[in-house]
Design a protein around this motif. Structure first.
Motif, PDB file in Angstrom:
ATOM      1  N   TYR A  98     -13.422  -7.248  21.577  1.00  0.00           N
ATOM      2  CA  TYR A  98     -12.695  -7.920  22.466  1.00  0.00           C
ATOM      3  C   TYR A  98     -12.232  -9.313  21.853  1.00  0.00           C
ATOM      4  O   TYR A  98     -11.182 -10.045  22.362  1.00  0.00           O
ATOM      5  N   ILE A  99     -13.151  -9.830  20.997  1.00  0.00           N
ATOM      6  CA  ILE A  99     -12.823 -11.313  20.548  1.00  0.00           C
ATOM      7  C   ILE A  99     -11.504 -11.135  19.771  1.00  0.00           C
ATOM      8  O   ILE A  99     -10.681 -11.916  19.611  1.00  0.00           O
ATOM      9  N   GLU A 100     -11.460 -10.102  18.888  1.00  0.00           N
ATOM     10  CA  GLU A 100     -10.201  -9.858  18.163  1.00  0.00           C
ATOM     11  C   GLU A 100      -8.945  -9.427  19.088  1.00  0.00           C
ATOM     12  O   GLU A 100      -8.115  -9.941  18.668  1.00  0.00           O
ATOM     13  N   GLU A 101      -9.442  -8.787  20.113  1.00  0.00           N
ATOM     14  CA  GLU A 101      -8.111  -8.451  20.997  1.00  0.00           C
ATOM     15  C   GLU A 101      -7.588  -9.735  21.573  1.00  0.00           C
ATOM     16  O   GLU A 101      -6.373  -9.694  21.859  1.00  0.00           O
ATOM     17  N   ALA A 102      -8.376 -10.587  22.180  1.00  0.00           N
ATOM     18  CA  ALA A 102      -8.035 -11.746  22.526  1.00  0.00           C
ATOM     19  C   ALA A 102      -7.318 -12.746  21.638  1.00  0.00           C
ATOM     20  O   ALA A 102      -6.339 -13.284  22.021  1.00  0.00           O
ATOM     21  N   ARG A 103      -7.552 -12.716  20.358  1.00  0.00           N
ATOM     22  CA  ARG A 103      -6.778 -13.274  19.341  1.00  0.00           C
ATOM     23  C   ARG A 103      -5.388 -12.646  19.157  1.00  0.00           C
ATOM     24  O   ARG A 103      -4.403 -13.331  18.976  1.00  0.00           O
ATOM     25  N   VAL A 104      -5.501 -11.345  19.264  1.00  0.00           N
ATOM     26  CA  VAL A 104      -4.096 -10.623  18.813  1.00  0.00           C
ATOM     27  C   VAL A 104      -3.357 -10.853  20.159  1.00  0.00           C
ATOM     28  O   VAL A 104      -1.977 -11.079  20.064  1.00  0.00           O
ATOM     29  N   THR A 105      -3.555 -10.493  21.458  1.00  0.00           N
ATOM     30  CA  THR A 105      -2.689 -10.539  22.478  1.00  0.00           C
ATOM     31  C   THR A 105      -2.709 -12.057  23.352  1.00  0.00           C
ATOM     32  O   THR A 105      -1.800 -12.133  23.823  1.00  0.00           O
ATOM     33  N   GLY A 106      -3.429 -12.842  22.770  1.00  0.00           N
ATOM     34  CA  GLY A 106      -3.440 -14.179  23.445  1.00  0.00           C
ATOM     35  C   GLY A 106      -4.205 -13.937  24.887  1.00  0.00           C
ATOM     36  O   GLY A 106      -4.216 -15.219  25.631  1.00  0.00           O
ATOM     37  N   SER A 166     -10.404 -27.601  33.986  1.00  0.00           N
ATOM     38  CA  SER A 166     -10.545 -26.384  33.094  1.00  0.00           C
ATOM     39  C   SER A 166      -9.411 -25.502  33.273  1.00  0.00           C
ATOM     40  O   SER A 166      -8.983 -25.499  34.407  1.00  0.00           O
ATOM     41  N   SER A 167      -8.911 -24.880  32.322  1.00  0.00           N
ATOM     42  CA  SER A 167      -7.859 -24.144  32.796  1.00  0.00           C
ATOM     43  C   SER A 167      -8.203 -22.773  33.432  1.00  0.00           C
ATOM     44  O   SER A 167      -9.355 -22.367  33.479  1.00  0.00           O
ATOM     45  N   SER A 168      -7.254 -22.005  33.939  1.00  0.00           N
ATOM     46  CA  SER A 168      -7.786 -20.937  34.771  1.00  0.00           C
ATOM     47  C   SER A 168      -8.596 -19.751  33.891  1.00  0.00           C
ATOM     48  O   SER A 168      -9.018 -18.950  34.485  1.00  0.00           O
ATOM     49  N   HIS A 169      -8.444 -19.776  32.545  1.00  0.00           N
ATOM     50  CA  HIS A 169      -8.976 -18.787  31.814  1.00  0.00           C
ATOM     51  C   HIS A 169     -10.322 -19.319  31.308  1.00  0.00           C
ATOM     52  O   HIS A 169     -10.731 -19.055  29.987  1.00  0.00           O
ATOM     53  N   GLY A 170     -10.957 -20.481  31.800  1.00  0.00           N
ATOM     54  CA  GLY A 170     -12.125 -21.015  31.455  1.00  0.00           C
ATOM     55  C   GLY A 170     -12.052 -21.964  30.214  1.00  0.00           C
ATOM     56  O   GLY A 170     -13.156 -22.253  29.602  1.00  0.00           O
ATOM     57  N   CYS A 183     -21.175 -14.714  18.053  1.00  0.00           N
ATOM     58  CA  CYS A 183     -20.004 -14.183  18.732  1.00  0.00           C
ATOM     59  C   CYS A 183     -20.062 -15.027  19.917  1.00  0.00           C
ATOM     60  O   CYS A 183     -18.859 -15.555  20.241  1.00  0.00           O
ATOM     61  N   LYS A 184     -21.240 -15.311  20.630  1.00  0.00           N
ATOM     62  CA  LYS A 184     -21.101 -16.185  21.803  1.00  0.00           C
ATOM     63  C   LYS A 184     -20.565 -17.556  21.485  1.00  0.00           C
ATOM     64  O   LYS A 184     -19.703 -18.274  22.139  1.00  0.00           O
ATOM     65  N   ALA A 185     -20.805 -18.200  20.276  1.00  0.00           N
ATOM     66  CA  ALA A 185     -20.435 -19.546  19.519  1.00  0.00           C
ATOM     67  C   ALA A 185     -18.959 -19.538  19.456  1.00  0.00           C
ATOM     68  O   ALA A 185     -18.270 -20.273  19.652  1.00  0.00           O
ATOM     69  N   TYR A 197      -8.762 -12.638  30.255  1.00  0.00           N
ATOM     70  CA  TYR A 197      -9.714 -11.488  30.429  1.00  0.00           C
ATOM     71  C   TYR A 197     -10.560 -11.247  29.413  1.00  0.00           C
ATOM     72  O   TYR A 197     -11.788 -11.215  29.694  1.00  0.00           O
ATOM     73  N   TYR A 198     -10.186 -11.140  28.186  1.00  0.00           N
ATOM     74  CA  TYR A 198     -11.360 -10.982  27.158  1.00  0.00           C
ATOM     75  C   TYR A 198     -12.303 -11.845  26.805  1.00  0.00           C
ATOM     76  O   TYR A 198     -13.650 -11.604  26.657  1.00  0.00           O
ATOM     77  N   ASP A 199     -11.993 -13.161  26.939  1.00  0.00           N
ATOM     78  CA  ASP A 199     -13.135 -14.150  26.847  1.00  0.00           C
ATOM     79  C   ASP A 199     -14.138 -13.949  27.777  1.00  0.00           C
ATOM     80  O   ASP A 199     -15.697 -13.890  27.616  1.00  0.00           O
ATOM     81  N   ALA A 200     -13.921 -14.006  29.221  1.00  0.00           N
ATOM     82  CA  ALA A 200     -15.117 -13.414  29.954  1.00  0.00           C
ATOM     83  C   ALA A 200     -15.707 -12.334  30.026  1.00  0.00           C
ATOM     84  O   ALA A 200     -17.001 -12.037  29.955  1.00  0.00           O
TER      85      ALA A 200
END
Lengths: 447, 225
Positions: A78-86, A322-326, A115-117, A90-93
């Motif tokens: 999911y970390i990787e997916e967040a990078r790829v899709t922006g 803070s932005s809507s996505h944390g 990973c948490k860091a 969703y993915y950070d949470a």
């Protein structure tokens, strides 16, 4: 009679209690699933493989909800997916939820802590990210990755000396794309563009072509060329990234910036609109705001400027910091409000970010620039001096610093800085800064 | 006047108890509210605690109403409410500081069962028994575990753990007090001295509460998602 009823009540309650203890089942744990990619990103073989892996991990977790290895792997995916899709919202949470579970069960899990860091840093929670990375370090002192995290956190907190130490340790442990990228950035902010480009080239060479991380490194390299006015090489790098990774949004945006620097605003808009349709990133809308203004599309520009604020602003009005996505996005919000000529809100957010990391040069630059726009040149000069402390030669920074110095009464120093900025990059893509700086200097610079 | 004093006493007792209990404990947080002031965090959790009772906590509302209906003396209601408060404060504190970790799938049906018990007791018993306060206390311990599950999901901020725990609990108390005051002003004040109060109000309402509670007990035990 009443006593008899009371005994029945107690008995029934007792029986029901036993039934509860016997039959009440632990609810099936639902793990966060993936979001389907859309557009061209959904047609790649990489997505096909990624999806298969994620589905496998979700199936493993359904069979055994306590399988921490699968949880950790899913978090990494999911970390990787967040990078790829922006889609960090969703993915950070989702990633943090998974990691919290792993860390709760295994507080000494080095990978989970790293990973948490990583997620915390991506959310701009730098102090918290550094703390978690420091917790992870004693568990594995020979991992380059954790030094990379500490390097990033220290850079963002403005502890540059410490960041350099961490980068040196990182590269000595593992000279690879990640460590070269850190060295490149540190050289860049210390004014060594040549050394920065050199390290950035090494980073790109060390990566596998086509992978997101490699192509992102190539974008960084291209941007370095762009910042030093070597537009043709920058363009070549962006085009290479697009060959290696078709429809890569950051490469498309890079081409847009090149067109902007050349004055081809219409083409630049086309590139940015395309990039915006591929992934979620406020910076594309931010650039589009400028481009619409430059292309005399005022209404569109205003709409996009507001869109940027909405993207960065939280869902709740109670928490505007803070932005809507944390993410903490106050520095970005400060600039966005400036574009909307709302200097009061710009100052509010710049100060919020400054409270969090007063030593960071970018934050000092933002606060200085907001003060300049508010006409408080003395205050602006104070903060810009801090922004210049690493001797960065970023042309935009030099332009801003030059303008602030001129208004603060240090004309000679200011003009010198603007001159230096134009010498480093005659094609500054931020046209408004370029024009504003030119108008403040003597006639020789205006030409 | 006496009514207000009792409530104030109950709240003060609760707050003092919480302070004494939690001062030396350690905890971890989930949510990041680090940029909020202590007052802001306090207000957020106070609101969360209150809304967890009113309007969101229908099961807790029914429990409090069940306590309310068997008595026509506020003093007795206050004693029971205080026993309930002290009890749920104990388990809420123990759970939030990690000393116990109550399983939600067991706690939730037992909460429903507790409501059923009290509601049926209201029907079969005309007078309050001394054992009632012990029963309420025991059920309060269970309800505290339910509050803890909610609070764990909400998360408590690292640096304001104690503040948020105390204010959440205070919010819960205020929610309960609000339920009692509402019930008193809507029903008790006007009808509890009437000869038909028990037949026409207490028994039918308690029966409805009991049916709902039985339904919840079965649903939460056998059909929980």
């Amino acid at each position: 009679m009443k006593k008899y009823l009371y005994v029945i009540l107690v008995s029934i309650t007792g029986i029901l209690l036993v039934l509860i203890l016997l039959f009440s089942k632990k609810p099936i744990k639902q793990f966060p699933s993936f979001m389907e990619r859309t557009g061209s990103m959904s047609l790649t073989g990489e997505w096909f493989n990624t999806k298969k892996v994620i589905e496998g991990l979700l199936a493993a977790l359904k069979a055994n909800p306590d399988d921490n290895k699968s949880k950790l792997k899913l978090a990494q995916a999911y970390i990787e997916e967040a990078r790829v899709t922006g889609d960090h919202g969703y993915y950070d949470a989702a990633t943090l939820d998974l990691l919290e579970e792993v860390i709760k069960a295994e507080p000494q899990n080095f990978e989970a802590l790293c990973c948490k860091a990583t997620v915390l840093l991506s959310q701009h929670h730098f102090a918290e990210g550094l703390k978690v990375a420091q917790e992870a370090l004693p568990l594995n002192t020979s991992s380059a990755y954790v030094f990379g995290l500490m390097c990033d956190a220290n850079v963002e907190l403005g502890k540059y000396g410490e960041a350099i130490k961490m980068a040196d340790k990182m590269v000595s442990l593992r000279p690879d794309m990640r460590s070269y990228s850190r060295i490149s950035y540190l050289r860049e902010i210390h004014g060594d563009f040549k050394g920065s480009i050199e390290a950035s080239k090494m980073a790109v060479s060390a990566g596998y072509p086509g992978l997101e991380q490699t192509e992102y490194s190539r974008i960084v390299l291209a941007h370095l060329y762009e910042s030093t006015g070597i537009l043709d090489t920058a363009e070549y790098q962006y085009r290479t990234a697009l060959i290696e990774r078709p429809d890569y949004a950051y490469a498309i945006a890079g081409l847009g910036r090149i067109e902007k620097a050349k004055g081809n605003y219409k083409k630049a808009i086309e590139h940015y609109e395309k990039a915006k349709s591929i992934i979620i990133d406020y910076s594309f809308s931010d650039e589009l705001t400028d481009l619409y203004f430059l292309n005399n599309e005022g209404e569109k520009a205003k709409k996009t400027a507001q869109e940027v604020i909405d993207m960065l602003k939280p869902g709740s009005n109670e928490d505007e910091s803070s932005s809507s996505h944390g993410h903490y996005a106050d520095k970005e919000l400060a600039y966005a409000y400036l574009k909307n000529s709302d200097t009061d809100n710009a100052l509010k957010h710049a100060k919020l970010e400054y409270e969090r990391r007063p030593e960071n040069i970018d934050v000092c630059e933002a606060l200085a620039w907001v003060n300049y726009k508010k006409g408080d040149f003395k205050e602006a000069n104070k903060f810009i001096n801090n922004a210049l402390k690493t001797n960065s030669k970023n042309p935009i920074l030099l332009c801003r610093a030059g303008m602030i110095k001129i208004k603060a009464g240090e004309e000679e120093k200011g003009e010198k800085m603007i001159q230096q900025a134009f010498e480093i990059n005659p094609f500054i893509a931020d046209i408004s800064i370029k024009n504003e700086a030119s108008s403040l200097t003597k006639s020789e610079l205006k030409n | 006047m006496r009514f207000n004093k009792n409530f104030v006493c109950a709240i003060v007792l609760l707050v003092l108890f919480q302070f004494a209990f939690v001062l030396n404990a350690n905890a971890h947080a989930i949510a990041d509210l680090s940029k909020f002031s202590r007052t802001d965090v306090g207000l957020i959790y106070l609101k969360l605690g209150f809304t967890h009772i009113l309007p969101l906590g229908l099961d807790h509302i029914l429990f409090v109403l069940s306590i309310f209906f068997l008595n026509n003396q506020l003093k007795t209601i206050i004693w029971q409410a205080t026993a309930f408060t002290v009890a749920h404060s104990i388990t809420l504190g123990l759970a939030m500081y990690g000393f116990i970790s109550p399983p939600t799938h067991i706690v939730e049906p037992i909460i429903a069962l507790s409501i059923m018990f009290i509601a049926i007791e209201n029907i079969i018993s005309e007078q309050l028994k001394p054992s009632r306060i012990i029963i309420v206390f025991v059920f309060g311990l269970i309800h505290g575990m339910g509050f803890a599950n909610v609070l764990t999901e909400l998360g408590l901020p690292h640096n304001q753990f104690l503040t948020s725990l105390l204010t959440f609990n205070l919010g819960v108390e205020l929610g309960q007090i609000a339920v009692i005051i509402l019930a008193w002003f809507l029903i008790g004040k006007w009808f509890n001295k009437k000869s038909w109060y028990r037949i026409r109000i207490v028994i039918p309402i308690s029966a409805i509460i009991a049916i709902i509670a039985i339904y919840w007990t079965i649903e939460r035990t056998f059909f929980a998602a």
